[in-house]
Enzyme design. Structure first.
Site, PDB file in Angstrom:
ATOM      1  N   HIS A 201       0.881  -1.341   0.068  1.00 57.81           N
ATOM      2  CA  HIS A 201      -0.104  -0.043  -0.002  1.00 57.81           C
ATOM      3  C   HIS A 201       0.990   1.273   0.065  1.00 57.81           C
ATOM      4  CE1 HIS A 201       0.166  -0.342   4.490  1.00 57.81           C
ATOM      5  NE2 HIS A 201       0.552   0.950   4.418  1.00 57.81           N
ATOM      6  N   ASP A 231       0.079  -7.615   1.429  1.00 54.65           N
ATOM      7  CA  ASP A 231       0.530  -6.527   1.646  1.00 54.65           C
ATOM      8  C   ASP A 231       2.050  -6.159   1.583  1.00 54.65           C
ATOM      9  OD1 ASP A 231       0.226  -3.579   1.710  1.00 54.65           O
ATOM     10  OD2 ASP A 231       0.016  -3.512   3.779  1.00 54.65           O
ATOM     11  N   SER A 337       4.756   2.654   7.889  1.00 52.29           N
ATOM     12  CA  SER A 337       4.302   1.525   7.043  1.00 52.29           C
ATOM     13  C   SER A 337       5.519   1.077   6.009  1.00 52.29           C
ATOM     14  CB  SER A 337       3.411   2.101   6.574  1.00 52.29           C
ATOM     15  OG  SER A 337       2.766   0.773   5.780  1.00 52.29           O
TER      16      SER A 337
END
Length: 395
Positions: A201, A231, A337
């Site tokens: 993402h 992911d 992230s």
């Protein structure tokens, strides 16, 4: 005159015969009468043994110790008739080699003995000497230690400052330019020539990607492969070399309560370090698989995910994926992230992927980490590397 008699061999040893009996012709020499002329120097010729001849006196000196057969042979040689040298010394027979005492073994010699000695030293010293054995034997096999070594020194295990200094060079900032804004996240270096693991993402829908290392060097990067169901994404830097790869640990050995350190670029602040513990294992985390769901889009700070039936940080959309995650209370913020979750020994045990922030649901005074962060276990990442290098499951 005494010397003459001794050299003539006329005087016999009265005790010689009984002790020479075990040897051939012993009685013949003992039974031969002495010469009647004391001045005679010629040898006495032995005569045949007379069976009626009286035997020598059957006594021996009280102080005389029994003579061994070898000693008798030496006496006979030294004083035997006809040699003309009654006082000479006969050569001693060769002395038998002393038998090896029980339990003593012959020392091994040659190259095998040398190798055995080196092997003993290797057992005492360890792996360094194993290389020496390799050189001596010409073998290419090197014994490796079965002990897992930590990235940080054992005396510094769990020391956040040491972990941060050691692992920070292996964590980078990832900036993606999207069609509707920008996305900022983090990544982990896994090869010296610039392979970077991050979240899908972070780079999904990116038109261009720029990676910045902890020492300020910038590289352009391309996406090698993505796996939206986990992911994950793999990037490759252009013209990179000499980077410091991170050590990928074993997430199966992680326990609740273990000390962990998180490194990333929250809000664009490169190399930010936080610490905490592992709060829980195998949490079901749901994230979007669609494009334009970056770690930080247009400065909005959205990082949508679902957990426990609830949705956080915005709408994840209709296209989602769920994976098992490690939960941590280490402070994570937008931009973390794709960064590293590290154990007390300095090994990477997870890729940070989701966190809860109250900023989207409350006023700015309530913004910030509330200690609900999640990371993809590193064993999941390692199992997916071959797929990512081949273009990923989304290609």
């Amino acid at each position: 005159m005494t010397e003459s008699f001794r050299r003539s061999g006329e005087y016999e040893n009265p005790y010689q015969a009984p002790y020479q009996a075990p040897y051939e012709d012993a009685r013949q020499y003992a039974s031969t009468p002495a010469s009647s002329s004391p001045a005679s120097a010629s040898p006495v010729t032995p005569s045949p043994v007379d069976p009626e001849w009286p035997p020598p006196p059957a006594y021996r000196p009280a102080a005389q110790a029994p003579v061994e057969p070898t000693a008798v042979w030496q006496t006979r040689t030294a004083g035997g008739a006809g040699d003309g040298h009654g006082g000479g010394t006969a050569p001693l027979p060769p002395v038998a080699a002393e038998p090896t005492p029980p339990g003593r073994k012959k020392r091994a010699r040659g190259p095998f003995a040398l190798l055995a000695a080196v092997a003993v030293v290797a057992a005492a010293i360890g792996g360094g000497t194993a290389y020496g054995i390799q050189e001596l034997t010409g073998k290419d096999t090197v014994v490796s230690s079965s002990t897992t070594t930590s990235v940080v020194p054992s005396s510094k295990t769990g020391d956040v400052a040491t972990i941060a200094a050691t692992v920070s060079p292996s964590v980078v900032e990832v900036g993606a330019t999207l069609s509707n804004g920008t996305s900022t996240g983090s990544g982990v270096v896994i090869t010296a020539d610039g392979e970077i693991v991050t979240n899908n993402h972070v780079v999904s829908g990116a038109n261009s990607i720029k990676v910045t290392t902890s020492d300020g060097r910038s590289y352009t990067a391309k996406v090698v492969g993505t796996d939206s169901k986990k992911d994950l994404a793999l990037l490759k830097l252009a013209n990179a070399s000499g980077l410091k790869p991170a050590t990928l640990g074993n997430s199966d050995g992680v326990k609740v309560g273990d000390t962990v350190v998180a490194i990333g670029s929250p809000e664009g602040l490169t190399g930010t370090v936080t610490s905490g513990i592992v709060s829980a294992l195998n949490r079901d985390v749901t994230v979007s698989t669609g494009e334009n769901q970056g770690g930080q889009q247009g400065g909005g700070g959205n990082w949508p995910f679902q957990f426990g039936g609830q949705q956080f940080n915005g709408d994840t959309g209709s296209s989602t994926t769920t994976y098992k995650a490690l939960q941590t209370d280490a402070s994570l913020n937008p931009g973390n992230s794709g960064g590293a979750l590290i154990d007390a020994g300095g090994d990477i045990i997870g890729i940070n992927s989701a966190m809860y922030s109250a900023a989207a649901d409350s006023s700015s005074s309530d913004a910030g980490s509330v200690g609900l962060g999640f990371a993809i276990p590193i064993n999941t990442v390692k199992a997916d590397l071959a797929t990512l290098r081949a273009g990923g499951s989304d290609s």
